[in-house]
Design a protein around this motif. Structure first.
Motif: not given
Length: 496
Positions: A198-211, A221-229
């Motif tokens: 977790p110390n390497e992660i800058e942010s996490i975005s969760i897309l929950k719909d048709a995006t 159907t849903s996406v968890v996007i992890v962006t590292t530092k």
């Protein structure tokens, strides 16, 4: 006589006063607490799970359940409740005599200018039309976490985490976003996220719909996007983060001891019209631990206290042309059951270089070494003769060890409806299974900003992953002493 009667009347009056005062004080105590319930939703009407609800000025509180509901005892009907949740503004709601409140949480307006990562790039939160939730690195590291997925279900609305195992290294949670499985993206590539420090992660975005489907396909159907530092220009900066924690079974199950087992076993036989098996003399021998009898709490013998330890050192720096971020971490877990251990080492280096005014290069290199160590018998509930299963089936009137005729001490086994069980021998004498996994992950991208049209850019990206596994196992035949099933005439339990 008159003086005696007066004294008796006086005493009776005092007793009546004391009784009335006690009655009224107990009545006040009884009605001092008021039960309040309610429901918490966001601006779209979606229920919020895990919202903190606290009585203002106290430590008395609770959290909302899967339906956004809560129930709480408050000191009075005029108390004030404080509602707080990650990404939302804190609210104070006076009860004003109500015993049910409906609360709509509002997003923190200071977060509206936050830059979030979506499938097709980055946008300001105010420009995003789809359902997107974000979690920053500071929110992720507020408390020690075993894995990334374990914390998302408790801190992001609409996300439910399901942890199916507590074994070290296998306790990652699976995520359901609005009831559906999720696709995981790390720096633009589909990868697992729970082994990331977790110390390497800058942010996490969760897309929950048709995006999600519009960018990653109909299966997403849903996406968890992890962006590292990434690196930052300036002087070299080095930081350290470490934590240590202990773990225990959430529900400490209470099992019958030897005498308790004998009592209820006899009771069950009597209800079926059969003669009891255990006698009072046998129960006394259980307590004394003589003649092959014992009084063993197998649950306490097997399950204890585990520990979790994590150390991370990271460095960042660079110039306007070249920036870097690097991280090295060590993570160790000791299980609640002896000889169940897990060790993981993470290494990451992210480099950003501005080759020309229009061309930018990004390169990520991540390595991971994880080592599992467990007995030859597993703790997986789906495996035959797993250790927890043996623990709950072992009979408590047998000692954990017995000295055989050859003078050696052996672990005991007890009969069951199928095979004999010996949980301690399964832990300490069955051998070991030690898989070791090595993972190398690389990303490379070139980004070209077109000078003839503002906002137009072309991006080339490639990734290469390599995985190695080495498994070392040893199966050791072991000897145990099997206790014979007793009868009402048994004085000494025999072992074979």
């Amino acid at each position: 006589m008159e003086s005696k009667n007066r004294s008796l009347k006086w005493r009776n009056s005092i007793l009546r006063c004391l009784f009335l005062s006690l009655f009224f004080s107990s009545t006040l105590i009884t009605f001092a607490q008021v039960n309040v319930s309610g429901k918490v939703v966001d601006a779209t009407g979606e229920t919020l799970i895990g919202v903190n609800v606290v009585v203002k000025g106290t430590r008395q509180g609770t959290v909302t359940d899967i339906d956004g509901g809560f129930t709480l005892s408050v000191p009075s009907a005029n108390s004030t409740l404080v509602f707080s949740y990650v990404g939302f503004r804190e609210q104070e709601i006076p009860l004003n005599g109500r015993n049910f409140v409906s609360v709509t949480m509002e997003q923190d307006t200071e977060l509206l200018d936050e830059i979030i990562v979506v499938g097709y790039g980055t946008q300001r939160r105010t420009s995003v039309t789809g359902a997107v939730s974000t979690l920053s690195d500071t929110e992720l590291l507020k408390a020690p976490v075993v894995g990334v997925t374990n914390v998302l279900g408790a801190r992001v609305a609409g996300v439910t985490s399901l942890q199916q195992s507590g074994q070290p290294g296998q306790d990652a949670a699976s995520l359901l976003v609005r009831g559906e499985g999720a696709t995981y993206i790390v720096d633009g590539v589909i990868r697992s996220i729970n082994e990331i420090d977790p110390n390497e992660i800058e942010s996490i975005s969760i897309l929950k719909d048709a995006t999600s489907a519009s960018v990653y396909g109909l299966n997403a159907t849903s996406v968890v996007i992890v962006t590292t530092k990434r690196g930052k220009d300036g002087k070299l900066g080095i930081s350290y983060n470490g934590n240590y924690g202990i773990s225990q079974n959430t529900n400490q199950i209470k099992w019958l001891d030897g005498p308790g087992y004998a009592y209820w076993y006899n009771m069950a036989r009597e209800m079926d019209g059969d003669e009891p098996v255990f006698t009072s003399e046998q129960v006394e021998k259980m307590k004394a631990g003589v003649d092959g009898w014992g009084n063993t709490n197998w649950y306490d013998e097997v399950f204890g206290t585990g520990s979790t330890m994590n150390h991370n050192v990271s460095a960042t720096g660079g110039t306007e042309k070249v920036k870097f971020f690097s991280s090295l971490s060590a993570f160790q877990q000791k299980g609640n059951v002896d000889n169940f251990n897990y060790t993981r080492y993470n290494l990451r280096a992210n480099i950003d270089a501005k080759l020309t005014d229009q061309i930018t290069m990004m390169m990520n290199v991540a390595g991971r070494l994880d080592e599992h160590d467990r007995p030859n018998y597993s703790a997986n509930p789906n495996d035959w003769h797993n250790i927890p299963q043996q623990t709950v089936r072992a009979l408590p009137y047998i000692p954990k060890t017995i000295t055989a005729d050859d003078g050696k001490e052996y672990y005991t086994s007890t009969h069951t409806a199928s095979s004999p069980v010996s949980p301690l021998a399964a832990i300490y004498e069955s051998g070991y299974n030690r898989p070791r996994n090595t993972t190398i992950q690389t990303n490379f991208s070139l980004n070209y900003d077109a000078p003839w049209m503002e906002g137009l850019s072309l991006k080339f990206m490639g990734a290469y992953d390599k995985f190695f596994q080495f498994n070392k196992s040893l199966t050791i035949p072991f000897k145990t002493m099997i206790g014979a099933l007793p009868s009402a005439t048994t004085e000494t339990i025999s072992y074979t």
